[in-house]
Design a protein around this motif. Structure first.
Motif, short mmCIF file in Angstrom:
data_model
loop_
_atom_site.label_atom_id
_atom_site.label_comp_id
_atom_site.label_asym_id
_atom_site.label_seq_id
_atom_site.Cartn_x
_atom_site.Cartn_y
_atom_site.Cartn_z
N ARG A 16 0.73 -1.26 0.06
CA ARG A 16 -0.12 0.07 -0.23
C ARG A 16 0.76 1.14 -0.06
N THR A 19 1.06 3.30 -3.31
CA THR A 19 0.04 3.87 -3.86
C THR A 19 -0.45 5.04 -3.03
N SER A 204 -4.96 -10.09 4.31
CA SER A 204 -4.76 -9.48 3.24
C SER A 204 -3.53 -10.31 2.42
N SER A 441 -1.79 -3.27 -1.66
CA SER A 441 -2.80 -2.61 -2.17
C SER A 441 -4.04 -3.33 -2.75
N LYS A 442 -4.81 -2.61 -3.08
CA LYS A 442 -6.22 -3.02 -3.65
C LYS A 442 -5.82 -3.80 -4.91
N ASN A 443 -4.81 -3.18 -5.68
CA ASN A 443 -4.72 -3.94 -6.88
C ASN A 443 -3.31 -4.73 -7.09
#
Length: 489
Positions: A16, A19, A204, A441-443
């Motif tokens: 993360r 980003t 995660s 991160s999300k992607n």
């Protein structure tokens, strides 16, 4: 020049951290310091860490004193008996004399019967230091580490007071029950928060192979469970059972976590830059090389020695105190100075090694954008922890860390609620912040390949530049194909 992707590369999970915008990056530190400031304010308004009861007596002709303790309960945890001698000292005179101290400890049961806890009186030498400006320093006479009874009675014999003594004030000090309750609750709160953060961080990373985790993510998967032990889920047993085992376990948990944190800093700074070059058509590729003897052994040796010394110093006194409440390892043990010296030697080696790794990492990787970002974040957060911990240590011990008095003895734990909450919240918030920033991160699942290594990022940029001609040919081919289809129609 064309570059192939068929060779084996070290891909890792996109964190993360990559980003975050500058505003979000600053916001992370604002939240960290805000939560830390709130914890300090709660500690400042919290209860005092100890309660004291004093008894002032005139010097007895036979130098013998019988001292009953106040009523105690489990939340008082420990009992210290100290003496402050009030004697006349000239303006330029300084008294420094050895006193022979003999102590017998008895305990009162609930039925008011008296039992003798120790078969023979314990004799030790204590140093009396007095000056005109500061008066006489407190003398630690006894320390009962585990309170099994509600009342204690001390039979004390002081020999060697040759100067004219006005009075002797005896102080009974113990933990404040209100502080003990607060410590239980805040440790429980940090324990629950750590469990939640650990589960979220592990959740995660569930989609990614351990081989793809960055070195920070691998170490966090170790530090977060150790933080659970640092917050000590069995800490309430200290108040529920009459045993020394919960105290020993608490010392081991805390020392182990702090040692693991020191080891993490060494491995992280060395692991980021520990790569070797492979040449493929004038393009340098990086691949991790972390062999046990070269990479881990020097770090484990230094930190392991500090861990062993820390465990020895914290547990040895408690073990001896079970059989001799008048024992003080800072005075009665000749090995204490040697242990402190060895500890400072290894601590100095650790600081030099860490400073060397930090300088080398910034020197070699400052031009690589991703690596530089990782180094900056890790260093800023580490400096926050080191500076605050140093300030707390100075406030706790001062310049008299080896002197034998009550202040240095009780401050081995904490002086006030603010110190307790500052240190505990600092380490917990430090791990929580890293867990948030180093989580994927999300992607990350789509964009993790090559992202963690800036060399691969630059490699992709060179491929785009070198492949521009191929892309142009592809567009031309696609256009010609469309024209052919339209002509056929």
């Amino acid at each position: 020049m064309k570059i192939k992707k068929s060779f084996n590369m070290d891909s890792s999970v996109q964190m993360r951290l990559y980003t975050l915008t500058k505003r979000q990056f600053v916001l992370v530190f604002i939240c960290f310091f805000a939560a830390f400031g709130v914890s300090i304010l709660i500690g400042v308004t919290g209860p005092s860490i100890d309660v004291a009861y004093s008894t002032s007596v005139k010097p007895a002709p036979n130098e013998t004193y019988d001292l009953p303790s106040p009523s105690l309960n489990k939340f008082n945890r420990s009992l210290w008996l100290t003496a402050v001698v009030d004697t006349k000292v000239n303006q330029r005179e300084k008294i420094q004399r050895k006193l022979d101290v003999s102590v017998i400890v008895r305990a009162k049961k609930t039925d008011t019967s008296v039992t003798r806890l120790y078969d023979v009186p314990y004799n030790h030498s204590r140093e009396l230091i007095c000056s005109k400006s500061d008066g006489c320093q407190p003398i630690l006479l006894a320390h009962v580490g585990v309170l099994e009874y509600a009342h204690y009675q001390f039979h004390v014999v002081l020999s060697g007071l040759e100067y004219k003594t006005n009075s002797i004030t005896f102080y009974f000090r113990s933990y404040n029950p209100v502080f003990s309750n607060m410590e239980i609750w805040f440790r429980f709160i940090f324990l629950v928060l750590t469990f939640v953060v650990t589960c979220m961080f592990a959740h995660s990373l569930r989609k990614f192979s351990i081989r793809d985790w960055s070195i920070e993510q691998k170490w966090l998967s170790i530090l977060l469970p150790l933080l659970l032990l640092y917050n000590n889920p069995i800490f309430p047993l200290v108040f529920l059972v009459n045993s020394w085992i919960p105290l020993f376990v608490d010392n081991i948990f805390q020392t182990t976590f702090l040692s693991a944190l020191l080891l993490f800093w060494l491995c992280a700074y060395h692991g980021i830059r520990q790569f070797f070059f492979l040449s493929f058509d004038c393009v340098h590729l990086w691949q991790s090389d972390r062999k046990w003897m070269r990479f881990y052994f020097p770090k484990v040796f230094i930190v392991g020695a500090m861990w062993i010394i820390g465990i020895t110093m914290t547990c040895w006194q408690q073990y001896r105190g079970l059989y001799d409440p008048t024992f003080n390892y800072k005075v009665d043990s000749g090995n204490f100075v040697a242990l402190i010296t060895v500890f400072f030697v290894f601590g100095g080696l650790y600081l030099l090694y860490l400073l060397f790794l930090v300088i080398r990492a910034f020197t070699e990787l400052k031009s690589l954008p991703y690596m530089n970002l990782r180094l900056q974040f890790m260093t800023i957060l580490m400096l926050c922890v080191v500076v605050v911990s140093t300030v707390i240590t100075i406030l706790r011990f001062g310049v008299s860390i080896i002197k034998e008095n009550f202040v240095s003895e009780l401050s081995t734990y904490y002086k006030n609620s603010a110190e307790f909450l500052a240190f505990y919240s600092l380490l917990n918030l430090y791990l929580y912040t890293m867990a948030f920033v180093y989580s994927p991160s999300k992607n990350a699942y789509k964009d993790s390949y090559f992202k963690d290594n800036p060399t691969f990022a630059m490699l992709n940029e060179s491929e785009d530049e070198l492949g521009s001609e191929d892309e142009e040919n592809a567009r031309t081919s696609l256009t010609s194909t469309r024209y052919q289809d339209s002509d056929n129609e």
